[in-house]
Design an enzyme around this catalytic site. Structure first.
Site, PDB file in Angstrom:
ATOM      1  N   ASN A  71      -1.376   1.046   5.972  1.00  0.00           N
ATOM      2  CA  ASN A  71      -0.487   0.073   5.329  1.00  0.00           C
ATOM      3  C   ASN A  71      -0.072  -0.906   6.416  1.00  0.00           C
ATOM      4  O   ASN A  71       0.347  -0.490   7.492  1.00  0.00           O
ATOM      5  CB  ASN A  71       0.739   0.794   4.752  1.00  0.00           C
ATOM      6  CG  ASN A  71       1.732  -0.175   4.133  1.00  0.00           C
ATOM      7  OD1 ASN A  71       1.407  -1.318   3.842  1.00  0.00           O
ATOM      8  ND2 ASN A  71       2.953   0.301   3.924  1.00  0.00           N
ATOM      9  N   GLY A  72      -0.222  -2.202   6.148  1.00  0.00           N
ATOM     10  CA  GLY A  72       0.169  -3.194   7.148  1.00  0.00           C
ATOM     11  C   GLY A  72      -0.932  -4.216   7.340  1.00  0.00           C
ATOM     12  O   GLY A  72      -1.827  -4.346   6.498  1.00  0.00           O
ATOM     13  N   GLU A  88      18.600 -15.443 -10.698  1.00  0.00           N
ATOM     14  CA  GLU A  88      18.110 -14.086 -10.867  1.00  0.00           C
ATOM     15  C   GLU A  88      17.525 -13.907 -12.280  1.00  0.00           C
ATOM     16  O   GLU A  88      16.486 -13.269 -12.461  1.00  0.00           O
ATOM     17  CB  GLU A  88      19.253 -13.088 -10.604  1.00  0.00           C
ATOM     18  CG  GLU A  88      18.956 -11.647 -10.929  1.00  0.00           C
ATOM     19  CD  GLU A  88      17.774 -11.066 -10.171  1.00  0.00           C
ATOM     20  OE1 GLU A  88      17.245 -11.716  -9.251  1.00  0.00           O
ATOM     21  OE2 GLU A  88      17.355  -9.963 -10.540  1.00  0.00           O
ATOM     22  N   CYS A 125       0.820  -1.208   0.000  1.00  0.00           N
ATOM     23  CA  CYS A 125       0.000   0.000   0.000  1.00  0.00           C
ATOM     24  C   CYS A 125       0.859   1.265   0.000  1.00  0.00           C
ATOM     25  O   CYS A 125       1.904   1.320   0.626  1.00  0.00           O
ATOM     26  CB  CYS A 125      -0.886   0.014   1.238  1.00  0.00           C
ATOM     27  SG  CYS A 125      -1.932  -1.429   1.339  1.00  0.00           S
ATOM     28  N   LYS A 134      13.706 -12.742 -13.020  1.00  0.00           N
ATOM     29  CA  LYS A 134      13.413 -11.541 -13.816  1.00  0.00           C
ATOM     30  C   LYS A 134      12.409 -11.863 -14.904  1.00  0.00           C
ATOM     31  O   LYS A 134      11.443 -11.139 -15.126  1.00  0.00           O
ATOM     32  CB  LYS A 134      14.718 -11.025 -14.408  1.00  0.00           C
ATOM     33  CG  LYS A 134      14.900  -9.561 -14.479  1.00  0.00           C
ATOM     34  CD  LYS A 134      15.290  -8.861 -13.213  1.00  0.00           C
ATOM     35  CE  LYS A 134      14.458  -9.165 -12.008  1.00  0.00           C
ATOM     36  NZ  LYS A 134      14.968  -8.696 -10.763  1.00  0.00           N
ATOM     37  N   GLU A 157       8.772 -12.751 -13.428  1.00  0.00           N
ATOM     38  CA  GLU A 157       7.971 -11.716 -12.759  1.00  0.00           C
ATOM     39  C   GLU A 157       7.417 -10.677 -13.717  1.00  0.00           C
ATOM     40  O   GLU A 157       6.366 -10.098 -13.459  1.00  0.00           O
ATOM     41  CB  GLU A 157       8.745 -11.056 -11.615  1.00  0.00           C
ATOM     42  CG  GLU A 157       9.911 -10.199 -12.020  1.00  0.00           C
ATOM     43  CD  GLU A 157      10.608  -9.550 -10.829  1.00  0.00           C
ATOM     44  OE1 GLU A 157       9.940  -9.172  -9.866  1.00  0.00           O
ATOM     45  OE2 GLU A 157      11.839  -9.421 -10.878  1.00  0.00           O
ATOM     46  N   LYS A 172       6.608  -3.494  -4.890  1.00  0.00           N
ATOM     47  CA  LYS A 172       8.035  -3.173  -4.867  1.00  0.00           C
ATOM     48  C   LYS A 172       8.652  -3.487  -3.505  1.00  0.00           C
ATOM     49  O   LYS A 172       9.737  -4.035  -3.411  1.00  0.00           O
ATOM     50  CB  LYS A 172       8.226  -1.698  -5.217  1.00  0.00           C
ATOM     51  CG  LYS A 172       9.671  -1.230  -5.227  1.00  0.00           C
ATOM     52  CD  LYS A 172      10.448  -1.908  -6.338  1.00  0.00           C
ATOM     53  CE  LYS A 172      11.915  -1.514  -6.369  1.00  0.00           C
ATOM     54  NZ  LYS A 172      12.690  -2.468  -7.174  1.00  0.00           N
ATOM     55  N   ARG A 179       4.876   0.857  -6.241  1.00  0.00           N
ATOM     56  CA  ARG A 179       4.882  -0.062  -5.108  1.00  0.00           C
ATOM     57  C   ARG A 179       3.976  -1.268  -5.343  1.00  0.00           C
ATOM     58  O   ARG A 179       4.086  -2.275  -4.656  1.00  0.00           O
ATOM     59  CB  ARG A 179       4.406   0.673  -3.838  1.00  0.00           C
ATOM     60  CG  ARG A 179       5.355   1.757  -3.391  1.00  0.00           C
ATOM     61  CD  ARG A 179       4.748   2.582  -2.278  1.00  0.00           C
ATOM     62  NE  ARG A 179       4.593   1.849  -1.042  1.00  0.00           N
ATOM     63  CZ  ARG A 179       5.496   1.794  -0.070  1.00  0.00           C
ATOM     64  NH1 ARG A 179       6.631   2.449  -0.202  1.00  0.00           N
ATOM     65  NH2 ARG A 179       5.268   1.122   1.022  1.00  0.00           N
ATOM     66  N   HIS A 210      19.068 -34.999 -13.665  1.00  0.00           N
ATOM     67  CA  HIS A 210      18.529 -35.765 -12.527  1.00  0.00           C
ATOM     68  C   HIS A 210      17.022 -35.585 -12.407  1.00  0.00           C
ATOM     69  O   HIS A 210      16.466 -35.764 -11.330  1.00  0.00           O
ATOM     70  CB  HIS A 210      19.260 -35.380 -11.244  1.00  0.00           C
ATOM     71  CG  HIS A 210      20.712 -35.710 -11.300  1.00  0.00           C
ATOM     72  ND1 HIS A 210      21.186 -36.989 -11.162  1.00  0.00           N
ATOM     73  CD2 HIS A 210      21.794 -34.940 -11.552  1.00  0.00           C
ATOM     74  CE1 HIS A 210      22.509 -36.998 -11.300  1.00  0.00           C
ATOM     75  NE2 HIS A 210      22.893 -35.760 -11.548  1.00  0.00           N
ATOM     76  N   TRP A 216      -2.934  -2.512  -1.864  1.00  0.00           N
ATOM     77  CA  TRP A 216      -2.499  -3.821  -2.367  1.00  0.00           C
ATOM     78  C   TRP A 216      -3.223  -4.840  -1.494  1.00  0.00           C
ATOM     79  O   TRP A 216      -2.942  -4.950  -0.300  1.00  0.00           O
ATOM     80  CB  TRP A 216      -0.981  -3.939  -2.226  1.00  0.00           C
ATOM     81  CG  TRP A 216      -0.388  -5.135  -2.900  1.00  0.00           C
ATOM     82  CD1 TRP A 216      -0.044  -5.251  -4.219  1.00  0.00           C
ATOM     83  CD2 TRP A 216      -0.037  -6.379  -2.294  1.00  0.00           C
ATOM     84  NE1 TRP A 216       0.487  -6.487  -4.464  1.00  0.00           N
ATOM     85  CE2 TRP A 216       0.510  -7.205  -3.306  1.00  0.00           C
ATOM     86  CE3 TRP A 216      -0.127  -6.889  -0.995  1.00  0.00           C
ATOM     87  CZ2 TRP A 216       0.954  -8.500  -3.054  1.00  0.00           C
ATOM     88  CZ3 TRP A 216       0.316  -8.187  -0.758  1.00  0.00           C
ATOM     89  CH2 TRP A 216       0.847  -8.971  -1.776  1.00  0.00           C
TER      90      TRP A 216
END
Ligand code: M6R
Length: 606
Positions: free
Chosen positions: A99-100, A479, A2, A483, A486, A601, A27, A502, A75
């Site tokens: 936010n939280g 990484e 948020c 990338k 996402e 973010k 964000r 394997h 969010w």
């Protein structure tokens, strides 16, 4: 997560709120809203909607001259993406944004007899009801009493009916910054980008302190009523740094900023050809006599830690454990007072990393945070901090932050080697001399952008992709896969090249892209053999290597040559290629790479 913005001052608030929310879009969010005091009145109006800030702009009054208001991008955590669940939430006298996560909201519903009375499915509305139930005309008393009951992480921005021009703020764990300028008035936000247009000075609201914002200033008191003096910080970037400056997306702009970000992070820390952290206030006693290193982080930051692990373990000879912060928190740490704990975080606010740091601090004093955002919670709580100087990273997908985190890990590794005599000094000097060449190498890679872009069209049609390598290249593969997935929504996995057979090689069939990284001389031929194994099963192989040309064209379908540099440093070049590849795959698929679905973010909830 948020986004929060609040303003009370000497000019109309609405544009400040909407522009601030736009800056906070990075964000990650799914709905937006504002609340403001009606002109010359103690009454509060709310406008909110599921969707984007542009949708909110469409439903606000054009002529709104209110000078005090709060704004929010949500969010979703508790409850779906609906207009009712969007913030602000109003319960009688109280209108707030949050936010939280309120952990005990079920108990609060019972205690305050709220069952059947709430209009949304959110924990935030419960908090509004709690403050309202405790309100007898005095906002600060209502907040204090409410906080006696509310448990969890929160950053609240609250307006009380009949208290025009006043905004009250309080937080626990969740980030919140504020500032006051004589020209404009008082601002509060979840991060500085929301009001960087007006000032580069800000302070972090101390936890469990209540701030009162008015057009004349900001007063802060702790819960005992004692006045608290804010500690102002200054950042060395301005609004232009946080804008796209002609690039179509922040992500590609930030990819291009890497040579500068790298140099800003590394150069001033090199003295007499060795890494030196005296300007950071980091004493060598932090490193003296350590027996092992634990790196704690999440996502990209954790993958940067993996690269660091490979370097420190293989070249300095110290055991390094890289822990996923959200797992570390619930495991029994094997840390001793001789363990160096490095926490890595771009934002410095990732809740799992923060809590893991707090746990680590119960075992050792040797904590070092590698953080980008100045004054962030992790930076403040770690004993030592080594700031990366990447400038603001706005795109959700981390690029320049990763590069400077790896650079910082390399510097730390080299310093550990020097302090503990774990490596010949001349070898470290030569390594550091080469490290300084990395920005030029990255510039050469950036010149290949158009060629790399052509391969993205091929990637965009894939359902799955695999990234393979050995040693350092394997650590980078993780990484690279993150990338791609996402921002392009293509399922991607990283595998140690030798491990594929394997099990996972069963997934390789005609046309499946395999991005193979082969920059490490000592395992080069082994990786080539592994590539042949996937090639024989129909994979479409993109090979990144330092060969100028591939003599046997049957090894791969596409070859991307990397500029010559020592093996340990190829990771910086290859990382940029993987970032460009992911970026253009996303663009090709018409995804907005700056704001991928479901992602935030800065992850400030557990
Ligand atoms: O702010 P942090 O570095 O602590 O964030 C950790 C992860 O959430 C972050 O690295 C995330 O994985 C990246 N944005 C992905 O590109």
């Amino acid at each position: 997560m948020c986004g929060i913005i609040g303003f009370t001052g000497k000019r109309a608030a609405q544009d400040i709120l909407l522009d601030g929310l736009q800056r906070l879009e990075y964000r990650g969010y799914d709905s937006a809203g504002i609340a403001f005091f009606k002109e010359n009145s103690g009454h509060i109006s709310v406008r909110k909607t599921a969707g984007k800030v542009s949708d909110l702009r469409a439903i606000v009054d054009e002529e709104n001259i209110s000078t005090c208001g709060i704004g929010h991008t949500r969010w979703a955590t508790h409850g779906g993406v609906t207009n009712a669940n969007a913030h602000p939430h109003r319960v009688n006298n109280v209108t707030l944004i949050h936010n939280g996560i309120i952990e005990n909201y079920h108990q609060l519903i019972e205690k305050y007899k709220l069952m059947g009375k709430l209009r949304s499915e959110t924990d935030t509305e419960v908090a509004a009801a709690v403050f309202d139930a405790n309100f007898n005309g005095n906002p600060i008393e209502a907040i204090k009493k409410g906080l006696e009951d509310i448990k969890g992480s929160f950053a609240f921005c609250i307006m009380f009916k009949n208290h025009p021009g006043e905004i009250y703020i309080v937080r626990n764990v969740s980030p919140m910054v504020a500032t006051y300028t004589k020209e404009q008035g008082a601002f509060v936000a979840s991060d500085l980008t929301a009001f960087i247009e007006f000032t580069n000075k800000y302070f972090v609201l101390p936890e469990y302190c209540i701030g009162k914002l008015t057009k004349d200033g900001i007063e802060i008191h702790d819960l005992e009523g004692k006045e608290v003096e804010p500690e102002y910080l200054t950042v060395d970037w301005d609004v232009s740094t946080a804008e796209k400056n002609g690039y179509p997306h922040y992500m590609i702009k930030e990819i291009h900023e890497q040579p500068t970000a790298f140099a800003n992070t590394v150069n001033f820390r090199i003295k007499n050809n060795l890494p030196d952290f005296s300007d950071d206030g980091i004493d060598d006693s932090l490193f003296e006599g350590i027996t092992d290193v634990t790196v704690i982080a999440c996502g990209t930051a954790m993958y940067a830690g993996n690269v660091g692990r490979s370097l420190i373990q293989n070249h300095i000879g110290l055991p390094v454990n890289v822990a996923i912060a959200s797992e570390f928190r619930y495991e029994r740490p094997t840390i001793t007072d001789k363990t160096l704990v490095i926490v890595v975080s771009q934002s410095g606010e990732t809740i799992d990393t923060l809590e893991a740091l707090r746990l680590a601090k119960t075992k050792t004093d040797r904590t070092l945070a590698v953080v980008n955002v100045k004054g962030s919670t992790i930076a403040r709580e770690s004993k030592y901090v080594l700031y990366t100087h990447a400038g603001p990273e706005i795109a959700v997908a981390s690029t320049k932050a990763y590069t400077v985190q790896v650079a910082a890990m390399y510097l730390i590794g080299a310093r550990i080697g020097v302090v503990n005599n774990l490596c010949e000094k001349s070898k470290i000097e030569s390594f550091i001399a080469d490290l300084k060449k990395v920005p030029d190498a990255i510039k050469k890679v950036l010149e290949m952008e158009d060629i790399i872009r052509t391969y993205a069209a091929r990637m965009a049609n894939a359902h799955d992709a695999f990234f393979i390598g050995r040693g350092l290249d394997y650590t980078l593969s993780m990484e690279g896969a993150l990338k791609l997935k996402e921002i392009s929504y293509i399922h991607a996995e990283a595998y140690a090249a030798g491990e594929l057979k394997h099990g996972t090689i069963a997934l390789i069939s005609e046309g499946v892209p395999v991005i193979a990284i082969a920059t490490q001389e000592h395992v080069y031929q082994k990786v080539i053999s592994n590539i042949r194994e996937v090639k024989a099963r129909g994979a479409f192989v993109v090979l990144l290597s330092k060969d100028e040309k591939i003599t046997d064209p049957s090894v791969c379908d596409v070859h991307i040559p990397l500029p010559a540099i020592r093996d340990e440093l190829s990771v910086f070049e290859a990382a940029v290629i993987l970032q460009i590849l992911a970026y253009y795959t996303s663009v090709e698929k018409d995804v907005n790479p700056d704001q991928p679905r479901n992602l935030a973010k800065s992850v400030t909830v557990e």
